[in-house]
Structure formats: C-alpha cells, structure tokens
Write an enzyme that holds these catalytic residues in place. Structure first.
Site: not given
Ligand code: DGL
Length: 259
Positions: A11, A42-43, A73-75, A183-185
């Site tokens: 995302s 995206y969350g 991205c986990n989401t 979350c990858t952030h």
């Molecule tokens: N890096 C995304 C993840 O791993 C961020 C999610 C988001 O955009 O809310 O979930």
C-alpha cells in the site's frame, strides 16, 4: 522467464522492508516494486476495496512480465491473496503476522500484536491466531495513524513516539515477552519500539521468512535467475518519491508513476 523480475507491491513504502530481505537473500534477482502510496492506508478499507487495489497492482506487475509476486503487505495478503491465487497463473508469496514463533516461544504466555485493522479483522488472521495461539493471551492493537506518519516522512517524530507509547501500554501491562509486527511498515519502528519496551521483550516480524519462502518457490518452479549479472531493482511510487528514497537509504532510484 528466469530473468524476468520478481514483482513486489505494498500500500506504500513499508514493503521496502520486505524488498530489503528479498534483495539480501536473492541479490541476483531483478525486482519491480510498486508503492501504492496514494491509496495508503489500506488498513481501514474493507475487503472488497483492498482486493480491487491488489488486482490493480498485480495487473501492472504482470504487464511488466513479472514471474512471481510478493504481496509485501499483511493487509493485502490477509484480505486478497486467495483471490489473487485463484485468478492469476503465477506464484504469489504473502506475508502474515508471525504469531506462530511468538506463541511457541513465549514464557509469559502473553504476546502483543501490532497490525492494521484490515489484518486484525481478517478471517485468515483469526484462523492463524486460533490455530497457534489459542491457549495464550494475545494483546491486539490496531496501529491507527502509524502508516500515515511513515508515509508522510514522520517516522522519527514526537507524534510517532507518543502514539507508540500509548499502543504499547496495555501490552506492557499484560507482561508480553514478544511483540509481533503485523504490518510491513512497522520494522522501520524497531529502534523506537526497543527504546519504549522493557528489555526482555523481543520484537519479531516476518520479513526474513518471506524472503526464504520466495527462494523456495522460485526454486520449486525453476524460476531462479541463474545468470550472474548485476540485477536491476526498480521502484515506482504514486506518492512522494523522497519518503521512499530516504527509507531506501538513497541506494536506489525511485520513479513517480501514476497508477
Ligand atoms: N504495509 C501494509 C501492511 O503490511 C500497510 C497497511 C496499510 O496500508 O494500512 O499491512
């Protein structure tokens, strides 16, 4: 086909934490990274919206002839990877919070999970949590606002520190000994988290596991790039280039792309 790129999308800029792991393990592989920052986070979006955005990113990577896609991205993984796997004929590698190692190793019988609303409310997350962590206490926390701050270049701000302090409080109270980053952030927050958490708490994420799985799947399908040439890492964002450049330590070029 073996020289074709590995596609990676997120995302936003967070998936660069996964790119780093993939690139370190598979330096020979060409990669194309898409940061859909204009649509971050995206969350809070629902499953359908997350799936549509994941389709858009996937099709762009497929138009660039990618041989495998890492959903960094986990989401997007927890909400859309089963759709992607069912509709596209290439391998997809996803990322999920590392509940299993935390649940297997906890001594205090309590672990914390920091993730997005989209991940924590997904069916895939509930299933994994039930399977591996049914008998221990999980302190879940939605990391509201964190992705936005990282996307706007405010990683090491006072606001971020205050937010994290607030989110960690119930976890520390519950005596967690593992904090799972879902979350990858969030791997970019590790220096701040270690400062705020008691010394015995271990912070874990799934980045290295994703890279290992990417290697296993490429090898299984005979897709590893066996030619020893200098690999190309391309980065595209529909958001602010400078935020991504800075997270990448200015080691790579980043191009703006309207997608
Ligand atoms: N890096 C995304 C993840 O791993 C961020 C999610 C988001 O955009 O809310 O979930």
């Amino acid at each position: 086909m073996c020289k074709a790129s590995i596609g990676i999308f997120d995302s936003g800029v967070g998936g660069t934490s996964i790119f780093n792991e993939v690139h370190a393990l598979l330096p020979n592989e060409n990669t194309i990274y898409l940061a859909d920052s204009v649509n971050a986070p995206y969350g809070p979006k629902g499953k359908d919206a997350i799936t549509s955005l994941s389709i858009k990113n996937t099709e762009l990577l497929l138009n660039n002839n990618c041989k495998l896609i890492v959903v960094a991205c986990n989401t997007a993984t927890t909400n859309a990877i089963s759709y992607l796997r069912a509709h596209y004929d290439i391998p997809f590698i996803g990322i999920e919070p590392a509940i299993k190692p935390a649940a297997l190793n906890t001594k205090t019988q309590a672990i914390g999970i920091l993730a997005t609303k989209g991940t924590l409310s997904s069916q895939l997350f509930s299933k994994t949590a039930m399977l591996f962590a049914g008998n221990i206490k999980i302190v879940e926390q939605v990391g509201e606002g964190i992705v936005e701050l990282i996307e706007s270049g405010e990683l090491f701000s006072n606001e971020m520190k205050a937010l994290l302090k607030h989110y960690l409080k119930p976890m520390i109270k519950a005596n967690i000994d593992y904090l799972v980053l879902g979350c990858t952030h969030y791997p970019y927050l590790i220096p701040i988290l270690l400062e705020l958490l008691p010394k015995h708490v271990k912070v874990i994420d799934s980045g290295a596991a994703v890279a290992r799985q990417t290697e296993i799947v490429l090898s299984k399908y005979n897709l590893l790039n066996t030619e020893i040439t200098k690999s190309k890492a391309q980065f595209f964002t529909n958001g602010r280039k400078e935020v991504m450049l800075s997270l990448l330590g200015n080691r790579f070029d980043v191009e703006y792309l309207n997608f």
